[in-house]
Design an enzyme around this catalytic site. Structure first.
Site, PDB file in Angstrom:
ATOM      1  N   ALA A 123       7.362 -17.015  -4.500  1.00 27.79           N
ATOM      2  CA  ALA A 123       7.835 -16.081  -5.536  1.00 27.79           C
ATOM      3  C   ALA A 123       9.311 -15.734  -5.332  1.00 27.79           C
ATOM      4  N   GLU A 183       9.408  -7.848  -3.469  1.00 28.83           N
ATOM      5  CA  GLU A 183       9.428  -9.156  -2.779  1.00 28.83           C
ATOM      6  C   GLU A 183      10.329  -9.122  -1.547  1.00 28.83           C
ATOM      7  N   GLY A 184      10.392  -7.965  -0.889  1.00 32.85           N
ATOM      8  CA  GLY A 184      11.264  -7.805   0.272  1.00 32.85           C
ATOM      9  C   GLY A 184      12.575  -7.199  -0.171  1.00 32.85           C
ATOM     10  N   THR A 185      12.909  -6.027   0.415  1.00 42.44           N
ATOM     11  CA  THR A 185      14.129  -5.332  -0.031  1.00 42.44           C
ATOM     12  C   THR A 185      15.374  -6.090   0.459  1.00 42.44           C
ATOM     13  N   HIS A 186      16.503  -5.671  -0.096  1.00 42.42           N
ATOM     14  CA  HIS A 186      17.811  -6.224   0.293  1.00 42.42           C
ATOM     15  C   HIS A 186      17.987  -6.134   1.816  1.00 42.42           C
ATOM     16  N   GLU A 220       0.854  -1.194   0.000  1.00 48.58           N
ATOM     17  CA  GLU A 220       0.000   0.000   0.000  1.00 48.58           C
ATOM     18  C   GLU A 220       0.887   1.241   0.000  1.00 48.58           C
ATOM     19  N   TRP A 238       2.089  -0.142  -6.674  1.00 50.97           N
ATOM     20  CA  TRP A 238       3.215  -0.931  -7.187  1.00 50.97           C
ATOM     21  C   TRP A 238       2.788  -2.351  -7.532  1.00 50.97           C
ATOM     22  N   ILE A 239       1.667  -2.495  -8.197  1.00 51.19           N
ATOM     23  CA  ILE A 239       1.159  -3.848  -8.431  1.00 51.19           C
ATOM     24  C   ILE A 239       1.457  -4.303  -9.868  1.00 51.19           C
TER      25      ILE A 239
HETATM   26  P1  TGC Z   1       5.790 -11.345  11.675  1.00 50.95           P
HETATM   27  O1  TGC Z   1       5.229 -10.925  12.985  1.00 50.95           O
HETATM   28  O2  TGC Z   1       7.203 -11.823  11.607  1.00 50.95           O
HETATM   29  O3  TGC Z   1       4.900 -12.485  11.021  1.00 50.95           O
HETATM   30  C1  TGC Z   1       3.486 -12.368  10.944  1.00 50.95           C
HETATM   31  C2  TGC Z   1       2.929 -13.789  10.852  1.00 50.95           C
HETATM   32  O4  TGC Z   1       3.390 -14.408   9.638  1.00 50.95           O
HETATM   33  C3  TGC Z   1       4.166 -15.576   9.953  1.00 50.95           C
HETATM   34  N1  TGC Z   1       5.252 -15.592   8.981  1.00 50.95           N
HETATM   35  C4  TGC Z   1       5.251 -16.394   7.926  1.00 50.95           C
HETATM   36  N2  TGC Z   1       4.398 -17.344   7.529  1.00 50.95           N
HETATM   37  C5  TGC Z   1       4.670 -17.986   6.396  1.00 50.95           C
HETATM   38  N3  TGC Z   1       5.736 -17.700   5.632  1.00 50.95           N
HETATM   39  C6  TGC Z   1       6.618 -16.743   5.984  1.00 50.95           C
HETATM   40  N4  TGC Z   1       7.647 -16.422   5.195  1.00 50.95           N
HETATM   41  C7  TGC Z   1       6.402 -16.031   7.180  1.00 50.95           C
HETATM   42  N5  TGC Z   1       7.041 -15.023   7.829  1.00 50.95           N
HETATM   43  C8  TGC Z   1       6.319 -14.767   8.925  1.00 50.95           C
HETATM   44  C9  TGC Z   1       4.635 -15.366  11.370  1.00 50.95           C
HETATM   45  O5  TGC Z   1       4.918 -16.596  11.970  1.00 50.95           O
HETATM   46  C10 TGC Z   1       3.445 -14.684  11.976  1.00 50.95           C
HETATM   47  O6  TGC Z   1       2.438 -15.650  12.208  1.00 50.95           O
HETATM   48  P2  TGC Z   1       1.422 -15.484  13.446  1.00 50.95           P
HETATM   49  O7  TGC Z   1       0.589 -16.714  13.376  1.00 50.95           O
HETATM   50  O8  TGC Z   1       2.305 -15.410  14.656  1.00 50.95           O
HETATM   51  O9  TGC Z   1       0.657 -14.216  13.197  1.00 50.95           O
HETATM   52  O10 TGC Z   1       5.565 -10.160  10.661  1.00 50.95           O
HETATM   53  P3  TGC Z   1       6.115  -8.676  10.654  1.00 50.95           P
HETATM   54  O11 TGC Z   1       4.935  -7.763  10.616  1.00 50.95           O
HETATM   55  O12 TGC Z   1       7.131  -8.461  11.754  1.00 50.95           O
HETATM   56  O13 TGC Z   1       6.850  -8.561   9.236  1.00 50.95           O
HETATM   57  C11 TGC Z   1       7.880  -9.415   8.923  1.00 50.95           C
HETATM   58  C12 TGC Z   1       8.539  -9.061   7.563  1.00 50.95           C
HETATM   59  C13 TGC Z   1       9.140  -7.679   7.589  1.00 50.95           C
HETATM   60  C14 TGC Z   1       9.642 -10.054   7.361  1.00 50.95           C
HETATM   61  C15 TGC Z   1       7.551  -9.205   6.404  1.00 50.95           C
HETATM   62  O14 TGC Z   1       6.403  -8.526   6.607  1.00 50.95           O
HETATM   63  C16 TGC Z   1       8.148  -8.943   5.045  1.00 50.95           C
HETATM   64  O15 TGC Z   1       8.580  -9.888   4.427  1.00 50.95           O
HETATM   65  N6  TGC Z   1       8.164  -7.660   4.516  1.00 50.95           N
HETATM   66  C17 TGC Z   1       8.513  -7.420   3.119  1.00 50.95           C
HETATM   67  C18 TGC Z   1       7.257  -7.152   2.316  1.00 50.95           C
HETATM   68  C19 TGC Z   1       7.296  -7.761   0.967  1.00 50.95           C
HETATM   69  O16 TGC Z   1       8.113  -8.622   0.639  1.00 50.95           O
HETATM   70  N7  TGC Z   1       6.366  -7.369   0.121  1.00 50.95           N
HETATM   71  C20 TGC Z   1       6.260  -7.957  -1.170  1.00 50.95           C
HETATM   72  C21 TGC Z   1       5.017  -7.489  -1.871  1.00 50.95           C
HETATM   73  S1  TGC Z   1       4.627  -8.454  -3.289  1.00 50.95           S
HETATM   74  C22 TGC Z   1       5.782  -8.026  -4.415  1.00 50.95           C
HETATM   75  O17 TGC Z   1       6.705  -7.325  -4.197  1.00 50.95           O
HETATM   76  C23 TGC Z   1       5.583  -8.643  -5.734  1.00 50.95           C
HETATM   77  S2  TGC Z   1       6.738  -8.210  -6.900  1.00 50.95           S
HETATM   78  C24 TGC Z   1       6.316  -9.400  -7.978  1.00 50.95           C
HETATM   79  C25 TGC Z   1       7.013  -9.391  -9.227  1.00 50.95           C
HETATM   80  O18 TGC Z   1       6.746  -8.507 -10.082  1.00 50.95           O
HETATM   81  O19 TGC Z   1       7.788 -10.370  -9.454  1.00 50.95           O
HETATM   82  P1  FAD Z   2       9.781   1.021   2.094  1.00 51.00           P
HETATM   83  O1  FAD Z   2       9.191  -0.101   2.875  1.00 51.00           O
HETATM   84  O2  FAD Z   2       9.288   2.390   2.362  1.00 51.00           O
HETATM   85  O3  FAD Z   2      11.355   1.007   2.304  1.00 51.00           O
HETATM   86  C1  FAD Z   2      12.183   2.111   1.964  1.00 51.00           C
HETATM   87  C2  FAD Z   2      13.597   1.812   2.458  1.00 51.00           C
HETATM   88  O4  FAD Z   2      13.569   1.627   3.883  1.00 51.00           O
HETATM   89  C3  FAD Z   2      14.148   0.513   1.880  1.00 51.00           C
HETATM   90  O5  FAD Z   2      15.506   0.660   1.609  1.00 51.00           O
HETATM   91  C4  FAD Z   2      13.963  -0.501   3.002  1.00 51.00           C
HETATM   92  O6  FAD Z   2      14.923  -1.550   2.965  1.00 51.00           O
HETATM   93  C5  FAD Z   2      14.158   0.391   4.238  1.00 51.00           C
HETATM   94  N1  FAD Z   2      13.513  -0.154   5.422  1.00 51.00           N
HETATM   95  C6  FAD Z   2      12.189  -0.368   5.624  1.00 51.00           C
HETATM   96  N2  FAD Z   2      11.981  -0.933   6.824  1.00 51.00           N
HETATM   97  C7  FAD Z   2      13.210  -1.091   7.388  1.00 51.00           C
HETATM   98  C8  FAD Z   2      13.675  -1.650   8.611  1.00 51.00           C
HETATM   99  N3  FAD Z   2      12.813  -2.194   9.506  1.00 51.00           N
HETATM  100  N4  FAD Z   2      14.993  -1.643   8.852  1.00 51.00           N
HETATM  101  C9  FAD Z   2      15.864  -1.138   7.955  1.00 51.00           C
HETATM  102  N5  FAD Z   2      15.490  -0.590   6.771  1.00 51.00           N
HETATM  103  C10 FAD Z   2      14.178  -0.599   6.503  1.00 51.00           C
HETATM  104  N6  FAD Z   2       3.871  -5.183  -4.312  1.00 51.00           N
HETATM  105  C11 FAD Z   2       2.771  -5.993  -4.379  1.00 51.00           C
HETATM  106  O7  FAD Z   2       2.035  -6.155  -3.410  1.00 51.00           O
HETATM  107  N7  FAD Z   2       2.457  -6.612  -5.559  1.00 51.00           N
HETATM  108  C12 FAD Z   2       3.203  -6.476  -6.680  1.00 51.00           C
HETATM  109  O8  FAD Z   2       2.888  -7.078  -7.716  1.00 51.00           O
HETATM  110  C13 FAD Z   2       4.355  -5.626  -6.630  1.00 51.00           C
HETATM  111  N8  FAD Z   2       5.081  -5.405  -7.758  1.00 51.00           N
HETATM  112  C14 FAD Z   2       6.090  -4.449  -7.731  1.00 51.00           C
HETATM  113  C15 FAD Z   2       6.706  -4.072  -8.925  1.00 51.00           C
HETATM  114  C16 FAD Z   2       7.684  -3.074  -8.917  1.00 51.00           C
HETATM  115  C17 FAD Z   2       8.303  -2.634 -10.209  1.00 51.00           C
HETATM  116  C18 FAD Z   2       8.086  -2.492  -7.689  1.00 51.00           C
HETATM  117  C19 FAD Z   2       9.156  -1.445  -7.645  1.00 51.00           C
HETATM  118  C20 FAD Z   2       7.480  -2.866  -6.513  1.00 51.00           C
HETATM  119  C21 FAD Z   2       6.462  -3.832  -6.522  1.00 51.00           C
HETATM  120  N9  FAD Z   2       5.759  -4.172  -5.344  1.00 51.00           N
HETATM  121  C22 FAD Z   2       4.665  -4.989  -5.393  1.00 51.00           C
HETATM  122  C23 FAD Z   2       6.048  -3.457  -4.101  1.00 51.00           C
HETATM  123  C24 FAD Z   2       7.305  -3.927  -3.389  1.00 51.00           C
HETATM  124  O9  FAD Z   2       7.114  -5.166  -2.763  1.00 51.00           O
HETATM  125  C25 FAD Z   2       7.703  -2.829  -2.389  1.00 51.00           C
HETATM  126  O10 FAD Z   2       8.199  -1.735  -3.157  1.00 51.00           O
HETATM  127  C26 FAD Z   2       8.730  -3.309  -1.403  1.00 51.00           C
HETATM  128  O11 FAD Z   2       8.197  -4.302  -0.543  1.00 51.00           O
HETATM  129  C27 FAD Z   2       9.312  -2.136  -0.564  1.00 51.00           C
HETATM  130  O12 FAD Z   2       8.302  -1.331  -0.071  1.00 51.00           O
HETATM  131  P2  FAD Z   2       8.391   0.276  -0.263  1.00 51.00           P
HETATM  132  O13 FAD Z   2       8.651   0.537  -1.700  1.00 51.00           O
HETATM  133  O14 FAD Z   2       7.176   0.854   0.340  1.00 51.00           O
HETATM  134  O15 FAD Z   2       9.685   0.718   0.533  1.00 51.00           O
END
Ligand code: TGC
Ligand code: FAD
Length: 392
Positions: free
Chosen positions: A250, A371-374, A140, A169-170
């Site tokens: 993913a 999919e989760g930053t570096h 969001e 960013w979807i």
């Molecule tokens: P946290 O409190 O750690 O966990 C919440 C609940 O989730 C469980 N859990 C998992 N379950 C399954 N698989 C995993 N990998 C899991 N990691 C955690 C956890 O056990 C807990 O369960 P419960 O039952 O206790 O509630 O969550 P948090 O709020 O502290 O956040 C953790 C964090 C930062 C690692 C996570 O939220 C995260 O990975 N953030 C990054 C966000 C992200 O990757 N967004 C991606 C959006 S989609 C996208 O980017 C598509 S791009 C596609 C493309 O074009 O290829």
């Molecule tokens: P932010 O979360 O605001 O992060 C900004 C900076 O702060 C980053 O460097 C980050 O590492 C750092 N930061 C944040 N938290 C911490 C912390 N706790 N400690 C240290 N540093 C921190 N999302 C979907 O849901 N579906 C999609 O299909 C999808 N496709 C995408 C396609 C593209 C081209 C792009 C660019 C993004 C897409 N995303 C999608 C979103 C993507 O998953 C997010 O951009 C990403 O998870 C980072 O979120 P943000 O951009 O809000 O950065």
């Protein structure tokens, strides 16, 4: 763009670790990328257009739901085959791999894993064939790395839900037929809902002016009192863990995909270094250029072994989320560094669309963020090894 002369590096005979089926699946994907993606991808990226004509081909090589069972239209393959398909597609372009990743792991996987039998039968075969395209709404405007803070929400309104909020960013949103959307219930619990194009109050404006993933369409998802039928809620899992399980799948595909982009950059730079002459000899004869190339093949080989081992752990159901994070982070970072070095080896030619390297480099700037930053993946490893949570 130059003709696609790609030759895949395999410095440690990793092919010996693959089955005949793995090699068949990979060669189908590799041939298709050379034939259908390489000739058109540069122009699509320059024009910032997703090349929709490749959807049918992606379906044919099994890129939509490679590991989804055949009874639902998937290819019924193992995790290494899935990884190899992602590797070959990203060898062509990360944006095309994004489309396949989203369709497979972020749309088909949650419907298969958390959906009802009716939802599986209704959507999966059409998604596998490319008749339907999907997108995944988690991020969001104010909640990227911290998706648990999302504010998109739905309320019970009798025979349907009312959905409000916005995602940004979807990937695939501008043309997707359906969206798997994560939203909070009145109790504050996260659920997945299938939202269909055409539902009143649902719009998908495109995001313009990207310098990265230009051949992939990115957009928003806006929900303004959208009526979602109750049967569109994914019934079998709720909580943040549900979308995070999709991300595991993913991210695994990205760990493989990034190797493809790196291999393409390395292969291009190696060929160029052997052909391009300065000071009377090929630039590949200079130690500085050999250092770059030798380090590239070393890092690619390490990444290949990491991905292969992770694939086996996934096949056995033993891979942890933290192991997947390590591979996603390492392999994308490796690919980005290789793209930057490869671009330098090509000198001025490296910045042109004659070669794929600059496009890979710009694409990888998204891959290292989505999919989760570096940083986030490093903190996941940090939590795993110390038991101390840096997020809370
Ligand atoms: P946290 O409190 O750690 O966990 C919440 C609940 O989730 C469980 N859990 C998992 N379950 C399954 N698989 C995993 N990998 C899991 N990691 C955690 C956890 O056990 C807990 O369960 P419960 O039952 O206790 O509630 O969550 P948090 O709020 O502290 O956040 C953790 C964090 C930062 C690692 C996570 O939220 C995260 O990975 N953030 C990054 C966000 C992200 O990757 N967004 C991606 C959006 S989609 C996208 O980017 C598509 S791009 C596609 C493309 O074009 O290829
Ligand atoms: P932010 O979360 O605001 O992060 C900004 C900076 O702060 C980053 O460097 C980050 O590492 C750092 N930061 C944040 N938290 C911490 C912390 N706790 N400690 C240290 N540093 C921190 N999302 C979907 O849901 N579906 C999609 O299909 C999808 N496709 C995408 C396609 C593209 C081209 C792009 C660019 C993004 C897409 N995303 C999608 C979103 C993507 O998953 C997010 O951009 C990403 O998870 C980072 O979120 P943000 O951009 O809000 O950065």
């Amino acid at each position: 763009m130059k003709p696609d002369l790609f030759e895949s590096p395999d410095y440690y005979n990793i092919d010996d670790l693959l089955t005949d089926e793995h090699k068949l699946v990979r060669s189908a994907a590799r041939d298709w990328v050379k034939r259908e993606v390489s000739p058109i991808i540069e122009e699509a990226a320059q024009k910032a257009e997703f090349p929709k004509q490749i959807i049918g081909g992606l379906a044919e090589i099994g890129a939509f739901g490679p590991y989804i069972p055949e009874e639902y239209g998937g290819a019924g393959l193992d995790q290494i085959s899935y990884g190899l398909i992602m590797q070959e597609i990203e060898r062509g372009d990360s944006g095309v791999r994004s489309t396949a990743s989203v369709q497979s792991s972020l749309v088909m996987y949650p419907i298969y894993k958390f959906g009802s039998e009716e939802q599986r039968k209704k959507y999966l075969p059409k998604l596998a064939s490319g008749e339907f395209m999907g997108c995944f709404g988690l991020t969001e405007p104010d909640h990227g790395s911290n998706p648990g803070g999302m504010v998109t929400n739905f309320k019970d309104a009798g025979d349907h839900y009312i959905l409000n909020g916005a995602k940004m960013w979807i990937s695939n949103s501008p043309f997707a037929d359906i969206a798997v959307v994560w939203a909070k219930s009145e109790e504050g619990r996260i659920h997945g809902l299938i939202v269909e194009r055409g539902m009143e109050g649902f719009s998908t404006p495109e995001t313009h002016n990207k310098w990265s993933l230009r051949a992939s369409a990115t957009g928003e998802l806006i929900f303004d009192n959208v009526k979602v039928p109750k049967e569109n809620l994914l019934p079998n899992k709720s909580g943040l863990g549900a979308p995070l399980m999709c991300l595991d799948s993913a991210r695994f595909g990205i760990a493989w995909g990034a190797i493809g982009a790196a291999m393409d950059c390395y292969d291009t730079a190696l060929r160029y270094a052997k052909e391009r002459k300065q000071f009377g000899k090929p630039i590949g004869a200079f130690q500085l250029q050999q250092k770059k190339l030798a380090e590239m093949i070393t890092e690619i080989t390490k990444a290949q072994l990491l991905a292969w081992r992770l694939g086996n752990l996934r096949n056995e159901g033993k891979a942890t989320s933290a192991q997947i994070s390590m591979a996603k982070r390492n392999n994308v970072d490796m690919a980005l560094k290789i793209a930057r070095d490869a671009r330098q080896i090509l000198g001025g030619m490296g910045i042109t669309g004659e070669y794929s390297i600059m496009r890979h480099m710009m694409n990888l700037e998204s891959v290292v963020t989505y999919e989760g930053t570096h940083d986030i993946h490093l903190l996941i490893t940090g939590l795993d090894i110390t038991g101390l949570n840096a997020f809370k």
